[in-house]
Design an enzyme around this catalytic site. Structure first.
Site, PDB file in Angstrom:
ATOM      1  N   THR A  25      43.503  38.669  44.999  1.00 14.17           N
ATOM      2  CA  THR A  25      42.385  38.305  45.881  1.00 14.17           C
ATOM      3  C   THR A  25      41.699  37.006  45.470  1.00 14.17           C
ATOM      4  OG1 THR A  25      40.971  39.740  44.570  1.00 14.17           O
ATOM      5  CG2 THR A  25      41.870  40.684  46.594  1.00 14.17           C
ATOM      6  N   GLY A  52      41.981  33.339  42.399  1.00 14.00           N
ATOM      7  CA  GLY A  52      42.544  32.716  41.201  1.00 14.00           C
ATOM      8  C   GLY A  52      44.067  32.642  41.155  1.00 14.00           C
ATOM      9  N   ARG A  70      39.256  44.133  46.607  1.00 11.08           N
ATOM     10  CA  ARG A  70      38.557  43.624  47.799  1.00 11.08           C
ATOM     11  C   ARG A  70      39.467  43.638  49.024  1.00 11.08           C
ATOM     12  NH1 ARG A  70      35.995  38.496  44.742  1.00 11.08           N
ATOM     13  NH2 ARG A  70      37.903  38.765  43.550  1.00 11.08           N
ATOM     14  N   TYR A 113      37.790  40.869  24.757  1.00 13.58           N
ATOM     15  CA  TYR A 113      38.673  40.122  25.663  1.00 13.58           C
ATOM     16  C   TYR A 113      39.857  39.554  24.862  1.00 13.58           C
ATOM     17  CZ  TYR A 113      40.575  36.869  29.026  1.00 13.58           C
ATOM     18  OH  TYR A 113      41.450  36.221  29.865  1.00 13.58           O
ATOM     19  N   THR A 168      38.710  29.218  38.043  1.00 15.08           N
ATOM     20  CA  THR A 168      38.902  30.271  39.057  1.00 15.08           C
ATOM     21  C   THR A 168      37.564  31.022  39.147  1.00 15.08           C
ATOM     22  OG1 THR A 168      39.551  31.873  37.379  1.00 15.08           O
ATOM     23  CG2 THR A 168      41.342  30.590  38.346  1.00 15.08           C
ATOM     24  N   GLU A 169      37.602  32.257  39.638  1.00 13.10           N
ATOM     25  CA  GLU A 169      36.359  33.047  39.650  1.00 13.10           C
ATOM     26  C   GLU A 169      36.095  33.698  38.286  1.00 13.10           C
ATOM     27  OE1 GLU A 169      36.404  35.773  42.961  1.00 13.10           O
ATOM     28  OE2 GLU A 169      36.827  34.159  44.377  1.00 13.10           O
ATOM     29  N   PHE A 170      36.986  33.428  37.337  1.00 15.72           N
ATOM     30  CA  PHE A 170      36.941  34.065  36.019  1.00 15.72           C
ATOM     31  C   PHE A 170      35.548  33.975  35.360  1.00 15.72           C
ATOM     32  CE2 PHE A 170      37.497  33.679  31.378  1.00 15.72           C
ATOM     33  CZ  PHE A 170      38.228  34.820  31.080  1.00 15.72           C
TER      34      PHE A 170
END
Ligand code: NDP
Ligand code: 8X3
Length: 253
Positions: free
Chosen positions: A13, A15, A37, A153, A188-190
């Site tokens: 959705t 990246g 999403r 992470y 990206t949206e990261f």
């Protein structure tokens, strides 16, 4: 005419996943795209050729039952998966280990580790049966180069690296290939996700430096898929030219 191959892309959705979906669709592949999403999945499906070319699976990848059910529900025409791109993932927060939220830690483990395991374990048996297939995992430089605030992470991506290596050892003799791509800083949206929609904090990650683009990573996936079947690129670290690992840090009184 032969049937176009199928790539399953988790986290399509935005990246890397979305860029890979667009590239592979453009090259004539059929896609299984996943994410939470629904609206974005449907929009992408429409743009990339409709239900005949693109199958959507809306699930939270950390929900094992939902993942397994999505595979059971795959239409026959999408049931032979040639490439699994294990891309869905996220970082949450950048606080030191003694101050971070345990909920954030759990979510990263559930998504980056468990979600990747659920998809891999579900897809692999049929690849092994067919003696063909390719698992491409999206790790990170964070799995190689730990940094302050990276804690879980970094740990989750180190898991992805070691898991990729170990699965490859299991698959020796099956023709199924496994690669781990380890990108550095990519826009990206990261960072919006990591900083929980704090736009100015997210923007700072990319200010004054040239980050990778989602397209750079999609191009790398495409290159890997097109290497000859007798070649297995085991790990591939992809950094922006303007990024490198730093020296050891010292505390001094
Ligand atoms: P984006 O935030 O743009 O995309 C992440 C994707 O993962 C989205 O499609 C999102 O879909 C999906 N996703 C996240 N959590 C879940 C979940 N619980 N269930 C299902 N899907 C989920 O980030 P990137 O494209 O940058 O990240 C892709 C991968 O690359 C991640 O694994 C990330 O760790 C890794 N990476 C990123 C780097 C970077 O600098 N950007 C560098 C190195 C690695 P939805 O929200 O719709 O569920
Ligand atoms: C994303 C890159 O450096 O923010 O995996 O961990 S980094």
């Amino acid at each position: 005419m032969s049937v176009p191959p199928v790539i399953m892309i988790t986290g399509a959705t935005s990246g890397f996943g979305e860029a890979s979906a667009r590239l592979f669709a453009d090259k004539g592949w059929r896609l299984i795209i996943t994410g939470r999403r629904q609206q974005r999945l449907e929009q992408l499906q429409q743009e990339l050729g409709g239900a005949e070319k693109v199958h959507t699976c809306c699930f939270d990848i950390s929900d094992r039952q939902a993942v397994e059910q999505a595979f059971v529900d795959l239409p026959e025409s999408f049931s032979q998966i040639d490439v699994l791109l294990n891309n869905a993932g996220l970082a949450l927060g950048l606080e030191p280990a003694h101050q971070t939220s345990l909920d954030d830690w759990e979510k990263m483990v559930d998504t980056n580790i468990k979600g990747l395991l659920y998809c891999t374990r579900t897809v692999l048996p049929r690849m092994v049966e067919r003696k063909a297939g390719y698992i491409i995992n999206i790790g990170s430089v964070a799995g190689n180069w730990p940094y302050p605030g990276g804690n879980v992470y970094c740990g989750s991506k180190a898991f992805v690296r070691q898991f990729s290596l170990a699965v490859r050892a299991d698959l020796l003799g099956t023709n199924v290939r496994v690669s781990n791509i380890e990108p550095g800083n990519a826009e990206t949206e990261f960072s919006m996700v990591r900083f929980k929609d704090d736009q100015s904090r997210a923007d700072k990650v990319y200010q004054g430096t040239i980050a990778l683009t989602a397209g750079d990573v999609a191009d790398t996936v495409w290159w890997l898929v097109n290497t000859p079947p007798h070649v297995n690129v085991t790990t591939l670290e992809l950094m922006p030219t303007q990024e490198a690992n730093g020296p050891m840090a010292f505390h001094r009184e």
